[in-house]
Design an enzyme around this catalytic site. Structure first.
Site, short mmCIF file in Angstrom:
data_model
loop_
_atom_site.label_atom_id
_atom_site.label_comp_id
_atom_site.label_asym_id
_atom_site.label_seq_id
_atom_site.Cartn_x
_atom_site.Cartn_y
_atom_site.Cartn_z
N SER A 256 0.81 -1.21 0.00
CA SER A 256 0.00 0.00 0.00
C SER A 256 0.85 1.27 0.00
O SER A 256 1.68 1.43 -0.87
CB SER A 256 -0.96 -0.06 1.19
OG SER A 256 -2.06 0.76 0.93
N LYS A 260 4.07 2.07 -2.54
CA LYS A 260 4.46 3.27 -3.29
C LYS A 260 5.92 3.58 -2.95
O LYS A 260 6.74 3.91 -3.80
CB LYS A 260 3.59 4.47 -2.89
CG LYS A 260 2.06 4.24 -2.92
CD LYS A 260 1.30 5.50 -2.49
CE LYS A 260 -0.07 5.30 -1.86
NZ LYS A 260 -1.11 4.67 -2.60
N TRP A 347 -10.04 0.50 -4.79
CA TRP A 347 -9.43 1.77 -4.40
C TRP A 347 -8.05 1.93 -5.04
O TRP A 347 -7.64 3.02 -5.42
CB TRP A 347 -9.34 1.81 -2.87
CG TRP A 347 -8.94 3.12 -2.28
CD1 TRP A 347 -7.79 3.38 -1.59
CD2 TRP A 347 -9.68 4.34 -2.28
NE1 TRP A 347 -7.78 4.70 -1.17
CE2 TRP A 347 -8.94 5.31 -1.59
CE3 TRP A 347 -10.93 4.71 -2.82
CZ2 TRP A 347 -9.36 6.62 -1.40
CZ3 TRP A 347 -11.35 6.03 -2.64
CH2 TRP A 347 -10.58 6.96 -1.93
N HIS A 398 -7.60 -5.68 0.13
CA HIS A 398 -6.37 -4.90 0.23
C HIS A 398 -5.53 -5.43 1.41
O HIS A 398 -5.86 -5.16 2.57
CB HIS A 398 -6.79 -3.45 0.49
CG HIS A 398 -5.67 -2.47 0.54
ND1 HIS A 398 -4.95 -2.10 -0.56
CD2 HIS A 398 -5.17 -1.74 1.57
CE1 HIS A 398 -4.05 -1.19 -0.22
NE2 HIS A 398 -4.16 -0.96 1.07
C1 GTR Z 1 -5.33 4.55 2.00
C2 GTR Z 1 -4.76 5.40 0.90
C3 GTR Z 1 -4.08 4.52 -0.10
C4 GTR Z 1 -3.18 3.48 0.56
C5 GTR Z 1 -3.69 2.98 1.89
C6 GTR Z 1 -2.67 2.28 2.79
O1 GTR Z 1 -6.09 5.22 2.89
O2 GTR Z 1 -5.82 6.12 0.31
O3 GTR Z 1 -3.39 5.31 -1.05
O4 GTR Z 1 -1.89 3.93 0.68
O5 GTR Z 1 -4.24 3.98 2.65
O6 GTR Z 1 -1.52 2.65 2.85
O7 GTR Z 1 -3.10 1.36 3.47
#
Ligand code: GTR
Length: 417
Positions: A256, A260, A347, A398
């Site tokens: 996540s 990045k 997402w 996720h």
């Molecule tokens: C979310 C965010 C994502 C992702 C995620 C995470 O809220 O919108 O871009 O990075 O968090 O890191 O779990």
């Protein structure tokens, strides 16, 4: 009647809230038509047909754009970094390996400690390859092993929650140490909060404070993702001196926001031998121009500290971005690169993550490697590996789970063993 008035009142309170929840799209038919920046044409309009031209001209151009328009410019390594081995426990992780705790100090005065948790496979014959990635909530949340130290006064700065809210093993499903160790790999992790607490405080905390002091910030000053990525390179600096780890065989990975981060670390630092992005989404593997799932506007408003402030001008103006995320992935070539998605993680735009890799894999052809041939995403649960790029989409949410690790390891086995 009274009940009805209360419900109407409640509804009117809720409406503005849901209206605020803009900046994302889950409807494929609403993806705008877009054209991606061309990987193979230089800023002067010249074609790029060789690895040499890619490396000498096009790659530096793209890297510079990501530095100045997306993540911000990171500093060099600080002077006076040093490390101390704090603890070694043999026979940890159910007997699969040794647990080591090392504090990496980013400054001579030892005010910026990074607490590294290192798991080394048992009976390793010499230095081993390793997976290096940060954790969200503290080393103690990655395993139920009571030997893992909880640093004094530890507090999740992002959540403001104390350790009791994120107890031991809180996130252990993401960290199958025993399995990874049994496959002959070490695991190295530390908490993102050691580097830069994950909230917007005007960059007065974490390593921004250490490295920038009172220097005024500009549009290209590094954000939090850049700070985390920079720290992965500092961890690798340390691993060069760790006798248990082969620093030339380190895979950098992250989930996540930390996915990045792993991509930006891998793009900038060619010492990372392999790069893995797990559900990294917007600002990670996913194409910004698809505006599917989380958009640039949405991420910049929810997390204003993640990117450099120049990136904010592209909120709701994705077509004006001088780069797109397939070019971030392409910066990793010719090193092995693995991207994954989860089927319910709209997402993060699974389709945009695959397409981005598909486009980036074309750069690997300059080096004579096979590229991904199918623009259609693979089926759920059917990983695809071509040349030095690989991808899977896992059924589910996720997260980073054992299934993902199994694919990472079979990919890594091709290159790091
Ligand atoms: C979310 C965010 C994502 C992702 C995620 C995470 O809220 O919108 O871009 O990075 O968090 O890191 O779990």
């Amino acid at each position: 009647m009274k009940k009805m008035i209360v419900s109407i009142l409640l509804l009117s309170l809720l409406l503005p809230l849901s209206a605020q929840k803009s900046g994302f799209n889950y409807d494929e038919s609403k993806v705008p038509s877009y054209s991606l920046p061309d990987l193979f044409v230089t800023e002067k309009g010249k074609p790029v047909r060789t690895a040499r031209r890619w490396e000498r001209i096009r790659r530096p151009e793209i890297l510079h754009l990501f530095e100045t328009q997306v993540y911000g410019i990171s500093p060099a390594a600080p002077a006076g970094m040093h490390a101390r081995v704090e603890k070694v426990v043999e026979d940890a992780f159910g007997g699969a390996g040794t647990l080591k705790e090392v504090t990496l100090f980013l400054d001579p005065a030892e005010t910026y400690p990074v607490h590294l948790l290192i798991a080394v496979p048992k009976n390793a014959a010499g230095p081993v390859p390793a997976f290096l990635g940060m954790n969200f909530w503290g080393n103690h949340t990655t395993t139920d092993d009571p030997n893992v130290t909880i640093p004094d006064g530890w507090k999740g700065a992002y959540s403001g929650k104390a350790v009791t809210d994120h107890p031991r093993a809180f996130n252990a499903e993401r960290w199958p140490f025993q399995y990874i160790l049994d496959q002959g790999y070490a695991v190295v992790t530390y908490c993102r909060e050691d580097i830069d607490p994950d909230f917007d405080d005007g960059f007065r905390n974490g390593v921004h404070r250490l490295m920038d002091g009172d220097t005024p910030r500009t549009g290209t000053s590094w954000g939090t993702i850049a700070a985390w990525a920079w720290s992965l390179s500092r961890a690798l600096d340390y691993l060069n001196a760790d006798p248990d780890i082969d620093a030339s065989r380190v895979a950098v990975f992250g989930h996540s926001r930390l996915g990045k981060t792993a991509l930006w670390a891998g793009a900038q630092d060619p010492r990372f031998a392999l790069v893995i992005s797990n559900c990294s989404g917007c600002g990670g593997a996913a194409l910004s121009r698809r505006c599917f799932g989380e958009t640039v506007g949405r991420i910049n408003s929810s997390f204003p500290h993640w990117f450099c402030s120049n990136f904010h001008q592209y909120s709701d103006h994705e077509a004006d971005l001088p780069v797109d995320q397939h070019e971030l992935l392409a910066l990793i070539a010719p090193r092995p690169l693995y991207v994954d998605s989860a089927s319910e993680d709209l997402w993060a735009d699974p389709r945009g993550e695959y397409l981005s890799l598909y486009e980036a894999s074309k750069v690997y052809a300059l080096y004579g490697y096979d590229t991904l041939t199918d623009p259609e995403s693979p089926e759920i649960g059917h990983p695809v590996v071509r040349g030095r790029t690989g991808y899977h989409i896992r059924q589910g949410k996720h997260n980073i789970l054992l299934y993902d690790w199994q694919q990472f390891i079979s990919f890594a086995d091709r290159f790091l063993k």
